[in-house]
Design a protein around this motif. Structure first.
Motif, mmCIF file in Angstrom:
data_model
loop_
_atom_site.group_PDB
_atom_site.id
_atom_site.type_symbol
_atom_site.label_atom_id
_atom_site.label_comp_id
_atom_site.label_asym_id
_atom_site.label_seq_id
_atom_site.Cartn_x
_atom_site.Cartn_y
_atom_site.Cartn_z
ATOM 1 N N PRO A 92 54.843 -46.136 -41.173
ATOM 2 C CA PRO A 92 54.052 -45.624 -39.763
ATOM 3 C C PRO A 92 54.799 -45.968 -38.589
ATOM 4 O O PRO A 92 55.433 -46.642 -38.518
ATOM 5 C CB PRO A 92 53.057 -46.973 -40.156
ATOM 6 C CG PRO A 92 53.054 -47.239 -41.624
ATOM 7 C CD PRO A 92 54.289 -46.970 -41.945
ATOM 8 N N GLY A 93 54.616 -45.103 -37.898
ATOM 9 C CA GLY A 93 55.102 -45.157 -36.508
ATOM 10 C C GLY A 93 56.224 -44.058 -36.298
ATOM 11 O O GLY A 93 56.676 -43.989 -35.168
ATOM 12 N N VAL A 94 56.813 -43.478 -37.431
ATOM 13 C CA VAL A 94 58.062 -42.844 -37.236
ATOM 14 C C VAL A 94 57.595 -41.126 -37.004
ATOM 15 O O VAL A 94 56.443 -40.735 -37.921
ATOM 16 C CB VAL A 94 58.829 -42.861 -38.740
ATOM 17 C CG1 VAL A 94 59.815 -41.690 -38.777
ATOM 18 C CG2 VAL A 94 59.327 -44.158 -38.984
ATOM 19 N N SER A 95 58.197 -40.622 -36.148
ATOM 20 C CA SER A 95 57.843 -39.260 -35.873
ATOM 21 C C SER A 95 58.501 -38.249 -36.862
ATOM 22 O O SER A 95 59.482 -38.322 -37.402
ATOM 23 C CB SER A 95 58.733 -38.938 -34.546
ATOM 24 O OG SER A 95 58.739 -37.484 -34.229
ATOM 25 N N TRP A 96 57.624 -37.148 -37.269
ATOM 26 C CA TRP A 96 58.007 -36.325 -38.487
ATOM 27 C C TRP A 96 59.096 -35.517 -37.856
ATOM 28 O O TRP A 96 60.140 -35.175 -38.706
ATOM 29 C CB TRP A 96 56.935 -35.653 -38.948
ATOM 30 C CG TRP A 96 57.000 -34.757 -40.438
ATOM 31 C CD1 TRP A 96 56.885 -33.418 -40.413
ATOM 32 C CD2 TRP A 96 57.437 -35.561 -41.548
ATOM 33 N NE1 TRP A 96 57.174 -33.311 -41.804
ATOM 34 C CE2 TRP A 96 57.473 -33.972 -42.364
ATOM 35 C CE3 TRP A 96 57.723 -36.483 -41.901
ATOM 36 C CZ2 TRP A 96 58.021 -34.403 -43.678
ATOM 37 C CZ3 TRP A 96 58.227 -36.668 -43.301
ATOM 38 C CH2 TRP A 96 58.340 -35.796 -44.004
ATOM 39 N N PRO A 97 58.887 -34.987 -36.688
ATOM 40 C CA PRO A 97 60.369 -34.124 -36.248
ATOM 41 C C PRO A 97 61.681 -34.941 -36.403
ATOM 42 O O PRO A 97 62.248 -34.240 -36.569
ATOM 43 C CB PRO A 97 60.069 -33.647 -34.714
ATOM 44 C CG PRO A 97 58.457 -33.699 -34.749
ATOM 45 C CD PRO A 97 57.878 -35.114 -35.858
ATOM 46 N N VAL A 119 53.172 -38.439 -35.722
ATOM 47 C CA VAL A 119 53.716 -39.627 -36.106
ATOM 48 C C VAL A 119 53.123 -40.074 -37.528
ATOM 49 O O VAL A 119 51.964 -40.031 -37.446
ATOM 50 C CB VAL A 119 53.508 -40.742 -34.815
ATOM 51 C CG1 VAL A 119 53.755 -42.182 -35.523
ATOM 52 C CG2 VAL A 119 54.289 -40.236 -33.771
ATOM 53 N N LEU A 120 53.793 -40.729 -38.281
ATOM 54 C CA LEU A 120 53.490 -41.130 -39.728
ATOM 55 C C LEU A 120 52.398 -42.215 -39.576
ATOM 56 O O LEU A 120 52.616 -43.074 -38.814
ATOM 57 C CB LEU A 120 54.562 -41.415 -40.654
ATOM 58 C CG LEU A 120 55.605 -40.294 -40.916
ATOM 59 C CD1 LEU A 120 56.440 -40.752 -42.000
ATOM 60 C CD2 LEU A 120 54.731 -39.130 -41.491
#
Length: 479
Positions: free
Chosen positions: A287-292, A368-369
């Motif tokens: 959680p909190g990580v950007s998919w791009p 964002v995940l």
């Protein structure tokens, strides 16, 4: 006509209480949404399913079918049948809809209307006799149902684990059955047969891709114009992208491997670079990580592997800035998955916009995940002449490309490795269970059994799966 308008629709109503999946409601209201896949609950291919929650009681509305229907489609079941099948409190007929809405007297009716940002399909506001006299609101429900589908419940995750388990076993069956001389469509047939016979999965979520040799460079090979009809040859690298559906929830799995069971040095080079990207992304997801950002990480790993193998030269950061990654992986890293293969919720108001760069522009979400999302991780590397031959003549690209080395790979096709991954509270978990390393694949293709982890006897009650229905209905089962 009302029947035509509501054909294959799902309506969700909410009055003076909690909404489906604890949908937040700021005032007493009535919810009405449509789209069979919105909640995954149907009453048959040609029936209308209307689900209503009124003061804590669930109501299901069904069509009043003519007797002639029974001649062609079988016994016409009555309200009590659907009451048991869908575990609701009361079943009525659709022609009672207008009177029920009038009796509810809600100050607002939220109707599903909006544009699917993945498919581009526009859902018009619901209209039916008497709707002109109601206070209808069209902005809220579309967003809320999208988010309900983006974030999976424990029961949904159990279903997704099941279809991944069945699909994974079918992929391994193909690994062990494939041989030079067989036709691509024979492998597709095996996948379909296995998932239906052993898993009860009648349908696939998308057209099966059974690509061999150069066909592996065609991202959506297997369509009507190229229907998996090539004969596989000794030395071919295969790219098989196939998934199955169970209670409308689907898997989307891709495996790449040599038809003869042994990777060549060149095949292993490309495969290992893609596997590095695949493993690195799953390890970094939380959680909190950007998919791009994950897309960029996949590019970095693939380009580094190609550079190490002598296909590229120069600085990897410079390659990323010059969009070299998009030449080898022109698609997005992955997509949300659930009731649809490319599920809803990827873009929308309040979320990051689509990035207009090669490769990135094909991302089906830039979000964002968040915990509870299930998203595919499917990095790939393809040798597609439509992209690479012009790039070899473009000075901005060619300075990074080693032409002689790349031309050696042009008939290989491509590699894609795809898992279905759930975002957990502090990381991620892949639901897919297939051989992934070169050594694992070669061992399984030589006859070694793959030790499926799978799910062990999960009952319907334990999954809290309302889609499966009452306890006597088939639920999540052991394969």
């Amino acid at each position: 006509p009302l029947q035509a308008l509501l054909l294959a629709l799902l309506l969700l109503f909410h009055l003076l209480g909690r909404s489906y999946r604890s949908m937040p409601v700021s005032r007493p209201s009535l919810m009405a949404g449509m789209g069979v896949k919105g909640l995954g609950l149907t009453a048959g291919a040609s029936a209308v399913a209307v689900l209503m929650q009124l003061q804590g009681r669930g109501y299901l509305f069904m069509p009043r079918l003519p007797e002639s229907y029974g001649v062609w489609m079988g016994v016409i079941q009555g309200p009590q049948y659907y009451k048991a099948k869908y575990a609701v409190d009361q079943v009525c007929y659709v022609d009672d809809l207008a009177s029920v809405l009038s009796a509810a007297a809600a100050p607002c009716i939220h109707v599903l209307a909006g544009k699917n940002t993945d498919s581009g399909i526009e859902i018009p506001p619901l209209s039916f006799p008497g709707s002109d006299s109601l206070n209808i609101e069209t902005d809220t429900l579309f967003r809320e149902l999208n988010e309900a589908r983006v974030h999976k419940t424990a029961g949904e995750i159990a279903l997704m684990r099941y279809v991944n388990n069945v699909g994974s076993r079918a992929h391994v069956a193909m690994m062990q059955a494939a041989c030079p001389g067989a036709m691509e469509y024979q492998m597709e047939s095996l996948f379909r047969h296995y998932t239906y016979t052993h898993g009860g999965c009648r349908n696939q979520g998308y057209t099966c891709i059974a690509a061999s040799g150069p066909n592996g460079a065609v991202l959506h090979y297997g369509h009507g114009g190229a229907p998996n009809d090539r004969q596989m040859s000794d030395g071919d690298l295969l790219l098989f992208d196939m998934g199955c559906e169970y209670y409308r929830y689907g898997s989307d799995i891709t495996c790449s491997w040599p038809v003869n069971g042994r990777f060549t040095k060149d095949q292993a080079l490309i495969y290992t670079a893609v596997l590095d990207a695949h493993s690195s992304v799953i390890a970094a997801m939380k959680p909190g990580v950007s998919w791009p950002d994950m897309h960029t990480l996949a590019y970095r790993r693939i380009l580094s592997g190609l550079k190490m193998g002598g296909l590229l030269q120069g600085d990897v950061d410079g390659m990323i800035a010059a969009d070299i990654g998009g030449l080898f992986m022109p698609h997005g890293l992955g997509h949300l998955i659930g009731i649809d293969t490319h599920d809803v919720g990827g873009y929308g108001v309040g979320f990051p916009p689509r990035i207009q760069r090669p490769g990135y522009k094909s991302l089906r979400t830039a979000r964002v995940l968040e915990e509870g999302m299930i998203i595919t991780v499917e990095p790939g590397c393809y040798f597609n002449p439509v992209l690479l031959l012009p790039a070899l003549e473009n000075p901005q690209h060619s300075k990074y490309l080693v032409k002689d080395a790349i031309m050696r790979f042009m008939k290989m096709g491509g590699v894609r490795i795809e898992d279905n991954v759930v975002v957990t509270a502090d990381g991620s978990l892949s639901l897919t269970d297939v051989p992934r390393t070169v050594q694992e694949i070669e061992a399984v293709m030589a006859g070694k059994a793959w030790p499926f982890a799978g799910i062990q006897g999960v009952s319907v009650a334990e999954t809290q799966n309302s889609i499966a229905g009452v306890p006597d209905a088939p639920g999540v089962a052991v394969v």
